[in-house]
Write a protein that holds these residues in place. Structure first.
Motif: not given
Length: 372
Positions: A245-261, A279-285
């Motif tokens: 996804x692009x940064x804009x798409x991530x912002x649209x989701x408010x960086x709420x990115x499920x852990x199963x993806x 952005x806080x570190x995340x293993x799935x990003x």
């Protein structure tokens, strides 16, 4: 009692995100046992232990993670050798050959036969491992086909089939295959193959997505039930997915990115650097930056100015869309291509054979012998 056989391929334990794959392998085999599977066939690349030409780098952890979910749980297990287990010195799977209940098929084809009493017929699985210089038709099928012509015959192999479609959505060119299904003239009621991770008429597909190069592909396995008749079903699986996804798409989701993806966020170098700080570190990003100068150059060549447009083209490529131009393919940012190998069917795209060599060099070609 109904006989149930599961055929799965390309789980690739031992490669990227091994811990997750090991957990998924256990869940998958628990599912098999729950639905009554007695016979398990793995159609190649059970373990990514050998890359072509490299030494065997299998580890005790990978061996145990693969074995634990299948040991003493099935009547029989058959492991068919794949290209990621193959080397000129022998298959990495050979270490499993002395384990009771596990049968390794790596050096030559082998026929597994079961008598179906209620049908009065024999069910045969013709298992052919990855043998890059072996003519299965001439050296095996032609020699044995008359002996089994009245039976139910299923071919299970790890190879390249004529007409195979790479994960990018493009047809593999003629001459790059090891088998042509048309040669069998309908002899096999079913052909199930591993090696290409995208499922189609013959390819089973992986039980889970292995990396960003497999975004969007459907995952699953084959379940065969044999009693008064033989039924075949492709069962879908639901494991972690990959998404770009692009940064804009991530912002649209408010960086709420499920852990199963697993997400790959793409953007300009400046934007990604800024995001990495906030952005806080995340293993799935995963954050992937394009050089600003590269982006500008690509935009000049393609007439497209926005990164989101380039991402849109990339998604079209993966879906096999016909309206993607050669310029689009050539100028796709390498950052989007680096996780997977790509092959472009020049005939399908009506590209002149006189294409300038400097342009041809820019196109990433799939390593036929090495990967997916």
């Amino acid at each position: 009692k109904t006989m149930k056989i599961a055929i799965v391929t390309d789980p690739h334990l031992g490669s990227g995100k091994h811990k997750t794959k090991a957990e998924n392998w256990k869940k998958l085999n628990d599912e098999f046992i729950e639905c009554g599977v007695q016979i398990l066939i793995v159609a190649g690349d059970a373990i990514s232990s050998v890359n072509i030409g490299n030494k065997n780098n299998i580890t005790p952890l990978v061996v145990e993670d693969f074995l634990a979910p299948i040991r003493k749980r099935y009547n029989e297990v058959f492991l068919i050798g794949g290209n990621h287990e193959y080397s000129v010195n022998g298959s990495a799977l050979d270490i499993f050959g002395d384990i009771p209940g596990i049968n390794v098929i790596t050096k030559k084809p082998h026929i597994i036969s079961y008598m179906l009493e209620k049908m009065g017929q024999q069910l045969n699985f013709w298992c052919c491992p990855w043998l890059p210089h072996y003519d299965f038709v001439e050296y095996f099928w032609d020699l044995h086909k008359e002996d089994y012509k009245d039976d139910i015959n299923i071919l299970v192999t790890h190879t390249l089939l004529k007409g195979a479609v790479a994960p990018s959505g493009f047809l593999l060119p003629g001459g790059s295959f090891n088998m042509d299904p048309d040669e069998f003239g309908g002899y096999f009621q079913h052909i199930f193959a591993g090696h290409i991770h995208k499922p189609d008429q013959y390819y089973i597909g992986s039980p889970w997505q292995n990396d960003f190069g497999e975004e969007g592909i459907k995952t699953g396995y084959i379940l065969i039930s044999a009693d008064k008749d033989v039924t075949v079903a492709r069962i879908p699986t639901e494991f972690e997915e990959y998404m770009t996804i692009t940064i804009d798409e991530a912002r649209d989701r408010k960086f709420d990115l499920p852990k199963d993806t697993y997400y790959r966020i793409v953007g300009s170098q400046t934007a990604i650097k800024s995001l990495a700080v906030s952005m806080p570190p995340s293993e799935n990003v995963t954050l992937t930056a394009f050089e600003d100068s590269t982006k500008k150059k690509r935009a000049e060549l393609t007439g497209k100015e926005e990164l989101s447009d380039l991402l849109s083209i990339w998604r079209k490529l993966k879906s096999g869309a016909e309206d993607v131009s050669l310029e689009d393919m050539i100028n796709m940012p390498n950052n989007l291509l680096k996780e997977s190998d790509w092959q472009f069917d020049f005939a399908r795209k009506n590209v002149s054979s006189e294409l300038p060599i400097e342009r041809v060099k820019q196109i990433r070609l799939m390593n036929i012998g090495g990967h997916r």
